[in-house]
Write an enzyme that holds these catalytic residues in place. Structure first.
Site, PDB file in Angstrom:
ATOM      1  N   SER A 111      -3.686 -14.302  18.891  1.00  0.00           N
ATOM      2  CA  SER A 111      -2.498 -14.393  18.044  1.00  0.00           C
ATOM      3  C   SER A 111      -2.841 -14.520  16.552  1.00  0.00           C
ATOM      4  O   SER A 111      -2.044 -14.145  15.702  1.00  0.00           O
ATOM      5  CB  SER A 111      -1.641 -15.579  18.474  1.00  0.00           C
ATOM      6  OG  SER A 111      -2.378 -16.779  18.324  1.00  0.00           O
ATOM      7  N   ASP A 117       2.969 -26.703  13.901  1.00  0.00           N
ATOM      8  CA  ASP A 117       1.973 -25.668  14.173  1.00  0.00           C
ATOM      9  C   ASP A 117       0.990 -25.619  13.001  1.00  0.00           C
ATOM     10  O   ASP A 117       1.323 -25.117  11.926  1.00  0.00           O
ATOM     11  CB  ASP A 117       2.680 -24.320  14.356  1.00  0.00           C
ATOM     12  CG  ASP A 117       1.715 -23.157  14.545  1.00  0.00           C
ATOM     13  OD1 ASP A 117       0.489 -23.368  14.429  1.00  0.00           O
ATOM     14  OD2 ASP A 117       2.181 -22.028  14.808  1.00  0.00           O
ATOM     15  N   HIS A 132      -1.505 -21.369  13.263  1.00  0.00           N
ATOM     16  CA  HIS A 132      -1.160 -20.056  12.710  1.00  0.00           C
ATOM     17  C   HIS A 132      -0.898 -20.165  11.216  1.00  0.00           C
ATOM     18  O   HIS A 132      -0.961 -21.268  10.660  1.00  0.00           O
ATOM     19  CB  HIS A 132       0.061 -19.512  13.451  1.00  0.00           C
ATOM     20  CG  HIS A 132      -0.197 -19.367  14.920  1.00  0.00           C
ATOM     21  ND1 HIS A 132       0.208 -20.293  15.838  1.00  0.00           N
ATOM     22  CD2 HIS A 132      -0.871 -18.418  15.594  1.00  0.00           C
ATOM     23  CE1 HIS A 132      -0.199 -19.924  17.040  1.00  0.00           C
ATOM     24  NE2 HIS A 132      -0.863 -18.792  16.925  1.00  0.00           N
TER      25      HIS A 132
END
Ligand SMILES: *[C@@H]1O[C@H](CO)[C@@H](O)[C@H](O)[C@H]1NC(C)=O
Ligand SMILES: *[C@@H]1O[C@H](CO)[C@@H](O)[C@H](O)[C@H]1NC(C)=O
Ligand SMILES: *[C@@H]1O[C@H](CO)[C@@H](O)[C@H](O)[C@H]1NC(C)=O
Ligand SMILES: *[C@@H]1O[C@H](CO)[C@@H](O)[C@H](O)[C@H]1NC(C)=O
Ligand SMILES: *[C@@H]1O[C@H](CO)[C@@H](O)[C@H](O)[C@H]1NC(C)=O
Ligand SMILES: *[C@@H]1O[C@H](CO)[C@@H](O)[C@H](O)[C@H]1NC(C)=O
Length: 443
Positions: free
Chosen positions: A181, A422, A425
């Site tokens: 990702s 998060d 990312h």
């Protein structure tokens, strides 16, 4: 998973692990919406891959046809990994870094400079390919400074970003990102950087797992993303439905993915975060009884890197293909690492770290050494985009709570935002745009 997370709230390392899985898991729901439409089409592709995967990878073929791994695969039994290595055609040697000539300017060593006149290179809301996982402003991030930083190498300048120039270079070519990702984030950044100079009726995107293709008609060029978080064949190769808890990989086969790599002109690989939690189960190609070996994550990643390296050595003609490896993307899960005595993470961080020696615990040095050795063995066929140090500084660059989450949050979580932040990312526009500028610099 969230329930388990609550029960063990007192054990910090455990929370970190669960949290980590949680974040990795949440991202996968992202694609579900995107890909549902193309399910039928995928099934057709799936059959093709299936047949391909049955062909033995090397000339040392066995009489036995290995089963194709999918998310339902299980091991019949598991034993400890005994150190076995695949017998590759071209083994890797220990690489002697001393012999290397020092480059005149190391573009990976530098500092972040606030520059709100030339950055961001595109607007978040203008990019039709933006992901809800990375669109931080759209999801309420109030401070926008994270969009305005330019990477300034010591002693030289990066080539000025120019989308038209890059399209000219890509004319008639395929460029493919392959990985997890984080790599997908870099691919989306690339689409956002590149799409604005192509008229709306001359571009298209084919969302089809495991390969998504952006096409620019006038240039007869594509910018693609292939989901292959472990590089080798594994039970996690479906970009929507996969298993992180019990990963099974084939240490001796990249074939499922490599059948696509063969026809691509520029390849950009990454692999790291999926190896951070061990152990990983290995199922060798000639194992007939479903007996897996269990290896720690570094051993398993090294086997996968060697399988990948073998493909590079035997299949890549450096005059025809360019190959890049993007090093590990840092995480900012513990604010005490940059500010002693604090107990948060990347949540509410608004400024990059200035200490040039800063290195967080999320970037594993043993992994870096192993990757160093593998990629140096592949020079000049493979070039390294060494994003680790420069991204280490960017504790401000993560979505934290400003992204779409796929599971609803409890009142308890809402009261403590850093608990579901998060910090893995990266927001777009942001840090991955600079990774692409570095790529542009070397193309
Ligand atoms: C850029 O930043 C400076 C200093 O923070 C500020 O004075 C100026 O208004 C900003 N310019 C733009 C275009 O945002
Ligand atoms: C972003 O949008 C603003 C206002 O909508 C515009 O002034 C600016 O030029 C845009 N920037 C880019 C890189 O397209
Ligand atoms: C970008 O590249 C194109 C084609 O190489 C060139 O014509 C153009 O002048 C460049 N633009 C800038 C701002 O340098
Ligand atoms: C378009 O590019 C592909 C390679 O990606 C090439 O095989 C094909 O011949 C090209 N078509 C035209 C019309 O140039
Ligand atoms: C596990 O054993 C069964 C029966 O012995 C066999 O059919 C199956 O293929 C084995 N599983 C794997 C993954 O090899
Ligand atoms: C990347 O850079 C770090 C220092 O920032 C260095 O230790 C490491 O060896 C480099 N890795 C590769 C693969 O070049």
């Amino acid at each position: 998973m969230i329930q388990r997370w609550h029960k063990k709230k007192t054990q910090l390392p455990f929370i970190a692990i669960i949290f980590f899985f949680f974040i990795l898991c949440t991202i996968f729901f992202n694609e579900r919406r995107f890909q549902q439409i193309h399910r039928k089409h995928n099934d057709v592709i799936g059959v093709g891959v299936h047949n391909d995967a049955k062909k033995p990878f090397s000339s040392r073929s066995t009489h036995f046809t290995p089963v194709v791994l999918d998310r339902f695969s299980t091991c019949n039994s598991t034993v400890k990994y005994n150190g076995r290595k695949a017998e590759w055609d071209v083994p890797l040697r220990q690489y002697n870094k001393q012999r290397e000539k020092k480059d005149s300017c190391d573009v990976f060593s530098g500092r972040w400079v606030f520059d709100n006149t030339s950055y961001p290179l595109y607007n978040e809301s203008d990019c039709p390919y933006m992901s809800d996982q990375l669109a931080c402003h759209k999801h309420g991030r109030p401070d926008l400074d994270y969009q305005f930083w330019r990477w300034q190498p010591h002693g030289c300048n990066l080539k000025r970003w120019n989308a038209t120039e890059l399209w000219d270079k890509l004319r008639g070519k395929r460029l493919m990102f392959v990985g997890d990702s984080l790599n997908r984030g870099q691919w989306i950044s690339m689409l956002c950087l590149m799409e604005s100079v192509i008229p709306a009726d001359k571009k298209s995107i084919t969302p089809n797992a495991p390969l998504t293709i952006f096409r620019a008609e006038e240039y007869n060029a594509t910018i693609e993303f292939q989901w292959a978080p472990l590089l080798v064949e594994s039970n996690s190769d479906d970009p929507v439905n996969h298993r992180l808890d019990e990963r099974i990989m084939r240490p001796d086969s990249v074939l499922r993915h490599a059948s696509e790599w063969e026809h691509v002109d520029i390849l950009i690989f990454n692999s790291y975060l999926w190896w951070r939690q061990g152990p990983v189960k290995l199922l060798w190609g000639n194992e007939e009884n479903g007996v897996c070996e269990e290896a720690d994550s570094l051993e398993a990643m090294e086997l996968a890197m060697h399988a990948w390296a073998n493909w590079i050595k035997t299949k890549v003609d450096q005059l025809k293909k360019k190959v890049f490896f993007v090093t590990m993307s840092p995480t900012h899960l513990w604010s005490r690492e940059w500010e002693a005595g604090t107990e948060g993470n990347c949540y509410n961080e608004k400024m990059p770290i200035e200490d040039e020696r800063y290195w967080g615990s999320g970037s594993d040095l043993d992994t870096m050494r192993m990757v160093d050795n593998v990629v140096n063995n592949l020079k000049p066929r493979v070039s390294v985009i060494n994003i680790t140090q420069l991204s280490e500084y960017r504790k401000d660059g993560h979505p934290s709570i400003y992204r779409k989450f796929w599971e609803s949050r409890t009142a308890e979580q809402m009261a403590n935002p850093s608990s579901y932040s998060d910090c893995i990312h990266w927001c777009l526009p942001g840090v991955p745009d600079v990774w692409n500028e570095l790529l542009f610099h070397f193309l």
